[in-house]
Design an enzyme around this catalytic site. Structure first.
Site, PDB file in Angstrom:
ATOM      1  N   GLU A 316       7.399  -0.766   2.817  1.00  0.00           N
ATOM      2  CA  GLU A 316       6.527  -1.952   3.096  1.00  0.00           C
ATOM      3  C   GLU A 316       7.461  -3.167   2.478  1.00  0.00           C
ATOM      4  OE1 GLU A 316       2.530  -0.871   1.956  1.00  0.00           O
ATOM      5  OE2 GLU A 316       2.130  -0.461   3.908  1.00  0.00           O
ATOM      6  N   CYS A 412      -6.305  -1.887   4.289  1.00  0.00           N
ATOM      7  CA  CYS A 412      -6.293  -3.148   3.529  1.00  0.00           C
ATOM      8  C   CYS A 412      -6.535  -4.283   4.389  1.00  0.00           C
ATOM      9  CB  CYS A 412      -4.938  -2.810   2.656  1.00  0.00           C
ATOM     10  SG  CYS A 412      -3.571  -2.681   3.505  1.00  0.00           S
TER      11      CYS A 412
END
Ligand code: FUB
Ligand code: ZN
Length: 656
Positions: A316, A412
């Site tokens: 990420e 998230c």
């Protein structure tokens, strides 16, 4: 801990970020209110659709069960295993609570209230006597001990989100129950990791921003100092590495010495946002200079046109300079929020409008695209191109889906959207000395220090922002308005007198306002064609279309010709038509699409890697030249793509 009553009341009007240092003070509850327009629609959808959906998913996915089990160790579920894959699943409850606190302050909604009351109660009962709270590490079936894995355990990240929810509940609802829990946990963190404690840091920054805000809320400097320690300890090989490299954790070099944003995108931007808070509160100019250098480098080399941050799915991560591939753009929705949080804090610290320009770009593009038109589907990663055969798949998902999905194994982003959309009004304006600065434009009311403004606008679709002065005392602040960086030839009319040719930056109304005055800011929005720095290999010979702060894209669903074969002449944008066109049922009625003339060729047939030279076709365009035909492209706001079926999409179009 119990706050004195007057502190609760005073805290009630504070904005989400409330610096105590001199400088800008953002407008908070009762001072800035969004009542309509685009952002008003987003907030309505957030309250009426997204919040309920997220609460339901938290129930289905087990986030609430995890807390229930710890809160009620003799209950029927006590022996059930921890649900979910990650040690940070409490944060999704906390982020939702943060948003719900804002939502309830605006509108008492029974389901949101029931969630709020249950979660607050669970948190109080699940918290250990020493203040510790993490339903993963506290779960009987989890062998790992609390604090045994600061790199991956996310315990301080968890605390950070608890603190932010607590501060929101205290500020917006005058309810200090969460704040007591947060303070107890934060005190434990100070004891363990403070100046006399273990000199470690959490693998996932976030706690820094939260501790600064807790310090602002309680007046207790220990939290600010702990945040500062966390920033300066980082970058010295402090994180005990496992799986990911030091860079992922922003631990390969001290923040003050970094020359470019690096590693995991959300972690990086949260860290920088927290550091900006610290720099502001401490008056630490060196830190602020380092942050500005990082910011400028990011904007010049690492940010997508949409404001998305992070070009690698692997880790990420942010990626190298100019590594900005459209179809592999990661641009996590949480990273968009983090960049806006960083931007807002930089602006508060030094007042430069360049931060607000990027805030705006992210808001209307990289952030807005993360949620579906109906408010119940989410992108985790936000590409700028989708190929027809692609399945969206975030890192943790076992299978792809054509478009946005209702929830994630690593959820998230959706609760982050709930809180961020709910607190947008706290990021509209700030008072600096005797000046009120309007940072973003939305229909609503601004009321501060004897000045009451009624703002009416169809921004970001329409160029006119109309401000009626409802009240103005003699000592009311002067008004400053932001002319966005994309705008050329703005004009300002104050009580009938017009000034033309305004440059981007702050434009100041140079006389005191009086009740009944009208201030009209006009921000011309011609259709623009953007190219890319030639070092962005993925974007050579490409053009993207924008208007105002909105980036546009083409969706295959609107076209018979293959979008990959369409060629746009950038000069044609001057003849583009702008059409009021509410693309999706929940979009703002003022939404604009763009009609643009282009050429479409036939499919090249020289193979994937034709040899270049006398006998080979010089380019696709040449190969297809004989068959090229005129087409009219329908360009739609990028953030609305993928709401009318799953098909190809492109922001960047070929110019050759
Ligand atoms: O680690 C917590 C969150 O999960 C990160 O911020 C996201 O990028 C996802 O990895
Ligand atoms: Zn996320």
């Amino acid at each position: 801990m119990s706050l004195p009553t007057e502190q609760v009341i005073r805290a009630h009007s504070r904005a989400a970020v409330h610096p105590t240092a001199l400088g800008r003070r953002p407008l908070g509850a009762g001072e800035a209110c969004i009542s309509g327009g685009s952002l008003g629609g987003w907030q309505r959808r957030n309250r009426t659709a997204t919040t309920g959906h997220v609460i339901e998913q938290l129930g289905l996915a087990g986030n609430l069960d995890n807390l229930r089990r710890i809160a009620d160790p003799a209950g029927p579920e006590a022996a059930a295993p921890f649900r979910g894959r990650y040690p940070f699943l409490d944060t999704d409850v906390f982020k939702t609570l943060e948003g719900v606190a804002y939502g309830l302050a605006a509108d008492e909604e029974p389901a949101a209230r029931a969630f709020y009351e249950e979660a607050v109660d669970l948190i109080a009962r699940a918290q250990r006597a020493d203040g510790y709270l993490n339903s993963h590490f506290q779960a009987p079936d989890i062998a790992a001990e609390p604090w045994s894995d600061l790199a991956w355990g996310h315990e301080l990240y968890n605390l950070g989100h608890l603190v932010q929810a607590a501060v929101a509940a205290n500020r917006r609802l005058g309810d200090d129950r969460l704040l007591r829990a947060a303070v107890a946990f934060a005190d434990l963190a100070v004891e363990r990791y403070g100046p006399d404690g273990d000199p470690q840091v959490c693998g996932h920054p976030e706690i820094e921003m939260a501790l600064v805000e807790l310090s602002r809320e309680t007046g207790d400097d220990r939290y600010l100092e702990l945040a500062s320690l966390f920033v300066d300890r980082r970058g010295h090989g402090t994180v005990a590495l496992r799986v990911f490299p030091a860079e992922y954790f922003q631990d390969a070099a001290p923040l003050r010495e970094l020359d470019s944003v690096t590693g995991h995108a959300v972690r990086m931007a949260y860290l920088a946002a927290g550091a900006a808070d610290i720099a502001h509160e401490h008056g630490d100019t060196d830190l602020l200079v380092a942050l500005e250098r990082l910011w400028d480098d990011m904007v010049a080399t690492k940010l997508y046109l949409t404001g998305g941050l992070g070009s690698r799915h692997s880790d990420e991560a942010i990626g190298d300079r100019f590594e900005l591939p459209s179809e592999r753009s990661y641009s996590e929705t949480c990273a968009a929020i983090a960049v806006m949080q960083w931007a807002w804090r930089m602006y508060l610290a030094d007042g430069q409008p360049k931060y607000l320009d990027v805030f705006e770009t992210v808001l209307y593009n990289a952030y807005a695209v993360g949620i579906s038109d109906d408010g119940t589907g989410f992108f985790y990663d936000n590409p700028l191109q989708r190929r027809p055969d692609h399945q969206q798949r975030s890192g943790a998902e076992t299978h792809g889906e054509p478009l946005r999905r209702g929830w994630f194994v690593c959820p998230c982003c959706p609760p982050n959207i709930v809180r961020w959309t709910a607190e947008l009004q706290d990021h509209l304006a700030a008072v600096c000395g005797d000046e009120l600065q309007l940072a973003q434009y939305a229909t609503g009311t601004i009321a501060v220090d004897g000045l009451v403004l009624e703002v009416e606008t169809d921004y970001p679709w329409d160029e006119v922002v109309r401000i009626r002065v409802a009240e103005a005392t003699e000592s009311a602040p002067r008004l400053a308005l932001r002319v966005p960086g994309w705008c050329r030839g703005a004009s300002l009319t104050v009580a009938g007198e017009t000034t033309d040719g305004l440059e981007p930056g702050w434009v100041r109304v140079d006389r005191p306002l009086a009740a009944g005055d009208e201030v009209v800011l006009t921000l011309p929005m011609p259709v623009r064609a953007h190219g890319a720095d030639p070092r962005v290999d993925a974007l050579r010979a490409s053009v993207a279309i924008a208007r105002g702060p909105i980036v546009y894209c083409a969706e295959q669903v609107d076209h018979d010709v293959d979008l990959d074969l369409v060629v746009v002449n950038p000069a044609a944008v001057h003849e583009a038509s702008v059409i009021v066109d509410r693309l999706t049922p929940n979009a703002d009625a003022a939404t604009r699409t763009i009609a643009l003339r282009a050429r479409a060729g036939g499919a090249p047939d020289a193979g994937l890697y034709p040899e270049l030279g006398a006998t080979a076709a010089a380019s696709d365009a040449e190969a297809a030249g004989a068959e090229a035909s005129d087409v009219e492209l329908r360009l739609v706001p990028y953030h609305l793509w993928g709401n009318r079926g799953a098909d190809a999409m492109r922001v960047w179009l070929r110019t050759a």
